[in-house]
Design a protein around this motif. Structure first.
Motif, PDB file in Angstrom:
ATOM      1  N   UNK A  71     -50.825 -12.279  38.731  1.00  0.00           N
ATOM      2  CA  UNK A  71     -49.498 -12.375  38.125  1.00  0.00           C
ATOM      3  C   UNK A  71     -48.416 -11.763  39.015  1.00  0.00           C
ATOM      4  N   UNK A  72     -48.746 -10.658  39.658  1.00  0.00           N
ATOM      5  CA  UNK A  72     -47.775 -10.014  40.555  1.00  0.00           C
ATOM      6  C   UNK A  72     -47.449 -10.928  41.725  1.00  0.00           C
ATOM      7  N   UNK A 127     -48.868  -8.228  30.110  1.00  0.00           N
ATOM      8  CA  UNK A 127     -50.004  -8.314  29.193  1.00  0.00           C
ATOM      9  C   UNK A 127     -51.210  -7.565  29.734  1.00  0.00           C
ATOM     10  N   UNK A 128     -51.518  -7.786  31.009  1.00  0.00           N
ATOM     11  CA  UNK A 128     -52.661  -7.115  31.623  1.00  0.00           C
ATOM     12  C   UNK A 128     -52.425  -5.613  31.683  1.00  0.00           C
ATOM     13  N   UNK A 129     -51.228  -5.205  32.080  1.00  0.00           N
ATOM     14  CA  UNK A 129     -50.918  -3.779  32.186  1.00  0.00           C
ATOM     15  C   UNK A 129     -51.057  -3.098  30.828  1.00  0.00           C
ATOM     16  N   UNK A 130     -50.559  -3.741  29.792  1.00  0.00           N
ATOM     17  CA  UNK A 130     -50.622  -3.161  28.440  1.00  0.00           C
ATOM     18  C   UNK A 130     -52.076  -3.036  27.973  1.00  0.00           C
ATOM     19  N   UNK A 131     -52.859  -4.109  28.163  1.00  0.00           N
ATOM     20  CA  UNK A 131     -54.244  -4.120  27.674  1.00  0.00           C
ATOM     21  C   UNK A 131     -55.129  -3.134  28.430  1.00  0.00           C
ATOM     22  N   UNK A 132     -54.951  -3.068  29.752  1.00  0.00           N
ATOM     23  CA  UNK A 132     -55.862  -2.275  30.585  1.00  0.00           C
ATOM     24  C   UNK A 132     -55.406  -0.834  30.752  1.00  0.00           C
ATOM     25  N   UNK A 161     -56.258 -15.422  24.572  1.00  0.00           N
ATOM     26  CA  UNK A 161     -55.706 -14.804  23.365  1.00  0.00           C
ATOM     27  C   UNK A 161     -56.111 -13.345  23.211  1.00  0.00           C
ATOM     28  N   UNK A 162     -57.131 -12.918  23.936  1.00  0.00           N
ATOM     29  CA  UNK A 162     -57.586 -11.538  23.835  1.00  0.00           C
ATOM     30  C   UNK A 162     -56.553 -10.540  24.332  1.00  0.00           C
ATOM     31  N   UNK A 163     -55.649 -11.003  25.228  1.00  0.00           N
ATOM     32  CA  UNK A 163     -54.731 -10.022  25.806  1.00  0.00           C
ATOM     33  C   UNK A 163     -53.322 -10.531  26.099  1.00  0.00           C
ATOM     34  N   UNK A 164     -53.118 -11.836  26.226  1.00  0.00           N
ATOM     35  CA  UNK A 164     -51.784 -12.316  26.600  1.00  0.00           C
ATOM     36  C   UNK A 164     -50.804 -12.181  25.432  1.00  0.00           C
ATOM     37  N   UNK A 165     -49.673 -11.549  25.686  1.00  0.00           N
ATOM     38  CA  UNK A 165     -48.707 -11.244  24.637  1.00  0.00           C
ATOM     39  C   UNK A 165     -48.035 -12.500  24.078  1.00  0.00           C
ATOM     40  N   UNK A 166     -47.686 -13.445  24.938  1.00  0.00           N
ATOM     41  CA  UNK A 166     -47.018 -14.653  24.458  1.00  0.00           C
ATOM     42  C   UNK A 166     -47.992 -15.588  23.757  1.00  0.00           C
TER      43      UNK A 166
END
Length: 255
Positions: A239-240, A206-211, A156-161
Motif C-alpha cells: 500500500x505504501x 487498515x493494515x497499520x490499525x489491525x497490526x 473483510x478481516x481488516x480493510x476499513x472501507x
C-alpha cells in the motif's frame, strides 16, 4: 540407479508401493521413488493398478494413504514420513510465510529490468522503480483476480472501507490492476493517481490499525484469498508503494 549399479555399490534396498492406474499416477509415489534413488537406495517398485488393489493393500497394512515405503522390512510411511526419515524438512501447509509476496516483488523487479533493457533505458534509475511498482501492482491484482470472492472475504478481516461497503472488496483488484496498467503506460494520470492514493491510503491505514494498534494476528489478502502471508510490514509495503508512486507522479517530478 540400476539394479546392477545398486548391487556393486552396496546400496540399501527399499520397497515402494504406489498407485499407477490408467487415469492416475500418484505424484507423491514418483517423488518418493526419486528421493529413494537420490539417497542411493535400490527401489523395488510395486504398482497398485486398480482401486480394488489399492484398497486391499491399505487394509492389509492398516494404512490410510499411499504411497507406502518400507526399508529393511520396516514401514517408513508415506512421502512426508520418508522425508522425515532422511532428516529433511516437511512443509506445513498451514504455516504462515512471506514467500509468495516476496516472489511477486522479485518477479516484478525482473520484469522492470527486462522492460528497461528492451526499451534501451538504464537498468538502474527512477524509471526502474516506477515500472517495478506498476508491474508489482498488476501482478498482485492478478493473484487476487484468480478468486475475487475468496479475496474479498479475507479482505473483510481488516480493510476499513470494505467493512463499510462489502462490494469494495470485489472491486479492489480491478482498481489495483487498472491503476497499475495506467501508471506503467503513463496514461490517464488524472485517474490512476487518485485511485492509487485512495486504495493505497486506505489499505495502509487498515493494515497499520489491525497490526500495530489492535495487535491482531491475521493473514494478508495481498496475494489472494488462499495465501498464508501474515498481515504485517510487507503487507503494508504494498500500500505504501502505491501511495508513494501516486505522490511522485502528482508532483510531476518524473515528467
Amino acid at each position: 540407479m540400476t539394479a546392477a549399479t545398486a548391487l556393486t555399490t552396496g546400496a540399501r534396498k527399499a520397497v515402494l508401493h504406489r498407485m499407477v492406474m490408467p487415469g492416475h499416477i500418484c505424484p507423491y509415489g514418483l517423488k518418493a521413488r526419486w528421493l529413494l534413488r537420490h539417497k542411493g537406495y535400490e527401489v523395488e517398485d510395486h504398482w497398485l493398478t486398480s482401486r480394488e488393489e489399492t484398497d486391499a493393500f491399505k487394509a492389509a497394512h492398516d494404512v490410510r494413504t499411499t504411497p507406502q515405503i518400507f526399508i529393511d522390512g520396516q514401514r517408513i510411511g508415506g512421502h512426508d514420513d520418508l522425508r522425515r526419515f532422511f532428516g529433511l524438512k516437511v512443509a506445513d501447509p498451514k504455516a504462515t510465510t512471506y514467500t509468495p509476496v516476496l516472489t511477486v516483488f522479485a518477479v516484478g523487479m525482473l520484469l522492470a529490468l527486462a522492460l528497461n533493457w528492451l526499451t534501451a533505458m538504464p537498468l538502474i534509475g527512477i524509471m526502474t522503480i516506477e515500472r517495478f511498482i506498476a508491474i508489482t501492482m498488476m501482478l498482485l491484482a492478478m493473484l487476487k483476480l484468480q478468486d475475487v470472492e475468496r479475496f474479498a472475504t479475507m479482505f473483510l478481516n481488516y480493510d476499513l472501507l470494505a467493512r463499510r461497503s462489502v462490494p469494495y472488496g470485489r472491486v479492489y483488484p480491478f482498481l489495483e490492476l487498472g491503476a497499475g496498467v495506467l501508471m506503467l503506460t503513463g496514461t490517464l494520470e488524472w485517474l490512476s493517481i487518485p485511485v492509487a492514493l485512495i486504495i493505497g491510503g486506505i489499505g495502509a491505514a487498515s493494515v497499520f490499525k489491525a497490526v500495530y494498534i489492535e495487535k491482531r494476528e491475521l493473514k494478508c489478502a495481498c496475494v489472494g484469498g488462499a495465501s498464508n502471508v501474515p498481515l504485517g510490514f510487507i503487507s503494508l509495503t504494498e500500500n505504501v508503494m502505491m501511495v508513494a508512486m501516486a505522490l511522485w507522479m502528482l508532483t510531476g517530478v518524473a515528467h
